[in-house]
Each structure stands twice: as structure tokens, then as C-alpha cells.
Scaffold this active site. Structure first.
Site, PDB file in Angstrom:
ATOM      1  N   ARG A 114     -73.297 -26.406  20.779  1.00  0.00           N
ATOM      2  CA  ARG A 114     -73.162 -25.542  19.594  1.00  0.00           C
ATOM      3  C   ARG A 114     -72.118 -24.443  19.826  1.00  0.00           C
ATOM      4  O   ARG A 114     -71.471 -23.998  18.879  1.00  0.00           O
ATOM      5  CB  ARG A 114     -74.507 -24.929  19.236  1.00  0.00           C
ATOM      6  N   GLY A 142     -79.857 -30.387  16.667  1.00  0.00           N
ATOM      7  CA  GLY A 142     -79.693 -29.843  18.007  1.00  0.00           C
ATOM      8  C   GLY A 142     -80.338 -30.726  19.059  1.00  0.00           C
ATOM      9  O   GLY A 142     -79.719 -31.064  20.064  1.00  0.00           O
ATOM     10  N   GLY A 160     -82.308 -29.013  10.832  1.00  0.00           N
ATOM     11  CA  GLY A 160     -82.882 -28.830   9.491  1.00  0.00           C
ATOM     12  C   GLY A 160     -81.785 -28.841   8.434  1.00  0.00           C
ATOM     13  O   GLY A 160     -81.950 -29.411   7.349  1.00  0.00           O
TER      14      GLY A 160
HETATM   15  C1  3PG Z   1     -81.747 -24.864  14.458  1.00  0.00           C
HETATM   16  O1  3PG Z   1     -81.910 -24.835  15.683  1.00  0.00           O
HETATM   17  O2  3PG Z   1     -82.036 -25.851  13.758  1.00  0.00           O
HETATM   18  C2  3PG Z   1     -81.090 -23.696  13.791  1.00  0.00           C
HETATM   19  O3  3PG Z   1     -80.535 -22.817  14.709  1.00  0.00           O
HETATM   20  C3  3PG Z   1     -82.052 -23.004  12.877  1.00  0.00           C
HETATM   21  O4  3PG Z   1     -83.133 -22.485  13.594  1.00  0.00           O
HETATM   22  P1  3PG Z   1     -84.507 -22.198  12.851  1.00  0.00           P
HETATM   23  O5  3PG Z   1     -85.136 -23.534  12.525  1.00  0.00           O
HETATM   24  O6  3PG Z   1     -85.336 -21.381  13.815  1.00  0.00           O
HETATM   25  O7  3PG Z   1     -84.199 -21.430  11.592  1.00  0.00           O
END
Ligand code: 3PG
Length: 401
Positions: free
Chosen positions: A34, A356, A380
Site C-alpha cells: 500500500r 489488503g 472493502g
Molecule cells: C482497509 O484496510 O480495508 C482500509 O484501510 C479501510 O480500513 P477499515 O476497514 O478499518 O475502514
């Protein structure tokens, strides 16, 4: 708008949102994908002579300062990758951050601490978010949105701040949206979506919409045991979201009624002793799904299932994959994820790895990024785009241009 559209940035102060939510083992970053993905835009700003303050989050510290979620390892890694001295402020919008941001010379880059140390960042109260966004706006004359992984969140540094400054999308956000919207708008069929991972309830919630776009849904990861339970199997000590069993039954009926396919395992890998923290597992057995022992936990798909999943993926023209098939971090439980990754590399068409965890998985298993059509930095976020949802962090850029 792109960064180019912002004009001459020499000496100009720019605040940029990145997604540096990287996996850590203690204070060691285990996958810096990332951070690397953000480099083209950060390098462009640096070379243009902008004075750059980076906003980013790590984990979910719930509005409280927690050293476990400090961005210190990120600042260090970013500095190494850019060959620059990247300083980290001690706070998010306090005196340290303000002073550091103001002290930047042309081309300098700094980070402020984890934006989620501030309760306003993730607040549901728009006024509270706006108050914080106004403080972020003091870091720059321009705002660049480059944290694709977080654009599905209506949060102060992603959404509210965009309304306060002239803004642009960084090249990462632009590229991700182009590839993923291209895939959903007119997918070349057959379009196979492979869904796995550990966030069972979250993933089950997106199946409804995915069934509308995909021809075949391939199910692995934690949620597969809830499906097996819905099919009437006993799943031993496997992870099950009891509240979602009825929903899974509905999905299976929905798929049948619309001639879509939901592929489920016929065999799984199980073990009695697993230590998720120490990354160790005792004896792993392969069992058919109708013979999962009561004292064992399902931890990966089995070899027969791997073959069936690989065949479904390889004959597809478009594939989107989100979430590992099993607990790939533990030796002996990586095979399902590896087989799926391998199948994606053989797709004659567009193969997209989203998320990720999936991106980290393919790298940890020895694959190269260029073996896939696209590796998305969003988990997400990429799933919500696949579902055809409008993402707040993208919509706000379009509205305020
Ligand atoms: C992720 O890792 O999908 C993003 O950085 C968003 O993180 P979050 O689901 O804690 O908002």
C-alpha cells in the site's frame, strides 16, 4: 481532476490522504504494497516542489491515542522508499502537527499521526467530522485523495475535507476506479467472483449484490462454514455466523432461481489445535464436507475443492478475487489460497485481486504483482465498487470539482 490539473505546485502546501493501513508484526511492516502503490503521486508532488502533509490511518484505534497504532513504522518505510527524510508529527492536528506542516520546504513530505486517534475522524456526527476536517484543511491549499482503500468510508479526512479545498484524485485512486468500474460496468463473461477472508458477516452481506453481477460465485474463507451449515452439514468447531444461516439458504435459492452458480467446497482441511497468534497448527486432515469431526475446525478448502475452483476460475474471462481461502499465514493451511492465486494467473482475460489481505497473501506466497491483471489496494472499497455502490470518497470528488 488529476494532480496535473492543480497547476504549478512549487511552494504550495498540499494535504494528501493515503491508505497506509499495512499489516504489522510488532513494529515490522510485513507487506508494504500500500505504501509502494502511493509512490507515483507522492513522487510527483515531491518533484513538483509541493510541501506535502500526509494523512493516513492504521487499524481501528477508536478515537483514542494508542502507540500500538502509531504511524512511525510507516513514516520510516516511506522515507526509505522515497529516499527522503519523512518526519512524523507527535499528534494529528495539535501543535506538533501544525508546526511540522508549516516548517516544510519545497518538495518536503511529512506525516501527522494516525487520523483515527481523533474521535472526529470516524464520527457519525457530520458537524464533529467537519470541525476536524477544518483543522486538516490548515495543512494545505489543495487536497489530493489517494487512499483508495478507504474511499468507501464517510470519514473526515476522506469525505469532509474534500469539500473544503480545491481537490484532485491521485493516480492510484484514478487507476483503481478505472479498472474496477470497467470490470463491473461491462464484464467480459463468464465473470467469476471468488470470495473468501475472515470477516464473515461483512462478506456475507455483499453476496446479494454480487449475485446480480457475477455468473459464478466461488466461496471460501471463514464464511464457507456458514454456507455448509445452511446446506445441513455439521461443521464441528468451525467459524459459523449463526445469524446468517437463513441468509445463506436464501442466497442458494436465489442463485438457483437466476441460473447463477454458487460453488461451495466438497472437502476441507481441518485441525484440532491451531494457534492463530503463534501461527502454528497441529495435524491437518482432509475430510469430505459431510464428515467434519465434532472436535475439529475447518481452516482451508480441500484438494478436490481446489481442483474444482481452479477449473471454474481458469475458464473465466473476468475474475475478481477478494479474501484468502484459508488461514494462509499458517504453514499447512496455505494450499487453497495458493491454488486460487495460481488459477488467476492463468486467466485469459482480466484477473483482479482485491483487498489488503488477498494482496498480502499472493505476495507472501511468492507471486509477483505483474502475474495478475490488477492488484487493488482496496478491500472493502473494491468490493463495494463491485457491488455497484457509490463510494462517498469518490462521489465527493466529482461533486466538488
Ligand atoms: C482497509 O484496510 O480495508 C482500509 O484501510 C479501510 O480500513 P477499515 O476497514 O478499518 O475502514
Amino acid at each position: 481532476k488529476s494532480v496535473d490539473d492543480l497547476g504549478d505546485l512549487r511552494g504550495k502546501r498540499v494535504v494528501i490522504r493515503c491508505d497506509f493501513n499495512v499489516p504489522l508484526d510488532g513494529d515490522k511492516i510485513t507487506d508494504d504494497g500500500r505504501i509502494k502503490a502511493a509512490l507515483p503521486t507522492l513522487t510527483q508532488l515531491h518533484e513538483a516542489g509541493a510541501r506535502v502533509t500526509v494523512l493516513a490511518h492504521l487499524g481501528r484505534p477508536k478515537g483514542e491515542v494508542n502507540p500500538k497504532f502509531s504511524l512511525a513504522p510507516v513514516a520510516k518505510r516511506l522515507g526509505e522508499l522515497m529516499n527522503l527524510d519523512v518526519k512524523l508529527a507527535e499528534d494529528v492536528v495539535g501543535p506538533s502537527a501544525q508546526e511540522l506542516s508549516k516548517s516544510l520546504a519545497d518538495g518536503d513530505i511529512c506525516l501527522v499521526e494516525n487520523v483515527r486517534f481523533e474521535p472526529g475522524e470516524t464520527s457519525k456526527d457530520a458537524a464533529e467530522r467537519l470541525d476536524l476536517a477544518k483543522k486538516y484543511a490548515e495543512f494545505g491549499e489543495y487536497y489530493v485523495s489517494n487512499g483508495f482503500g478507504v474511499v468507501h468510508r464517510k470519514q473526515a479526512s476522506v469525505y469532509d475535507l474534500s469539500k473544503l479545498l480545491p481537490n484532485a484524485a491521485g493516480s492510484l485512486v484514478a487507476k483503481e476506479v478505472e479498472v474496477l468500474e470497467g470490470l463491473t460496468a461491462e464484464p467480459k463473461r463468464p465473470f467469476v467472483v471468488v470470495l473468501g477472508g475472515a470477516k464473515v458477516a461483512d462478506k456475507l452481506a455483499v453476496i446479494d449484490n454480487l449475485l446480480k453481477v457475477a455468473d459464478t460465485l466461488v466461496i471460501g474463507g471463514g464464511m464457507l462454514f456458514t454456507f455448509l451449515k445452511a446446506q445441513g452439514y455439521e461443521v464441528g468447531k468451525s467459524l459459523v455466523d449463526d445469524a446468517s444461516i437463513e441468509t445463506c439458504k436464501k442466497y442458494l435459492e436465489q442463485a438457483e432461481a437466476t441460473s447463477k452458480q454458487i460453488l461451495l467446497p466438497t472437502d476441507v482441511r481441518v485441525a484440532a489445535d491451531v494457534d492463530f497468534d503463534a501461527h502454528t497448527v497441529g495435524q491437518v486432515d482432509v475430510v469430505p464436507v459431510d464428515a467434519i469431526p465434532a472436535d475439529k475446525m475447518g481452516l482451508d478448502i480441500g484438494p478436490e475443492t481446489e481442483k474444482a475452483y481452479a477449473a471454474a476460475i481458469e475458464q473465466a474471462t473476468s475474475v475478481f478475487w477478494n479474501g484468502p481461502m484459508g488461514v494462509f499465514e499458517i504453514k499447512g493451511l496455505e494450499q487453497g489460497t495458493k491454488t486460487v492465486a495460481e488459477a488467476l494467473t492463468k486467466v485469459d482475460g482480466l484477473s483482479v485481486v482485491g483487498g489488503g489481505d488477498s494482496a498480502s497473501a499472493v505476495r507472501a506466497l511468492g507471486f509477483d504483482d505483474d502475474q495478475f491483471g490488477h492488484i487493488s489496494t482496496g478491500g472493502g472499497a473494491s468490493l463495494e465498487l463491485m457491488e455497484g455502490k457509490e463510494l462517498p470518497g469518490i462521489a465527493v470528488l466529482k461533486e466538488n470539482n
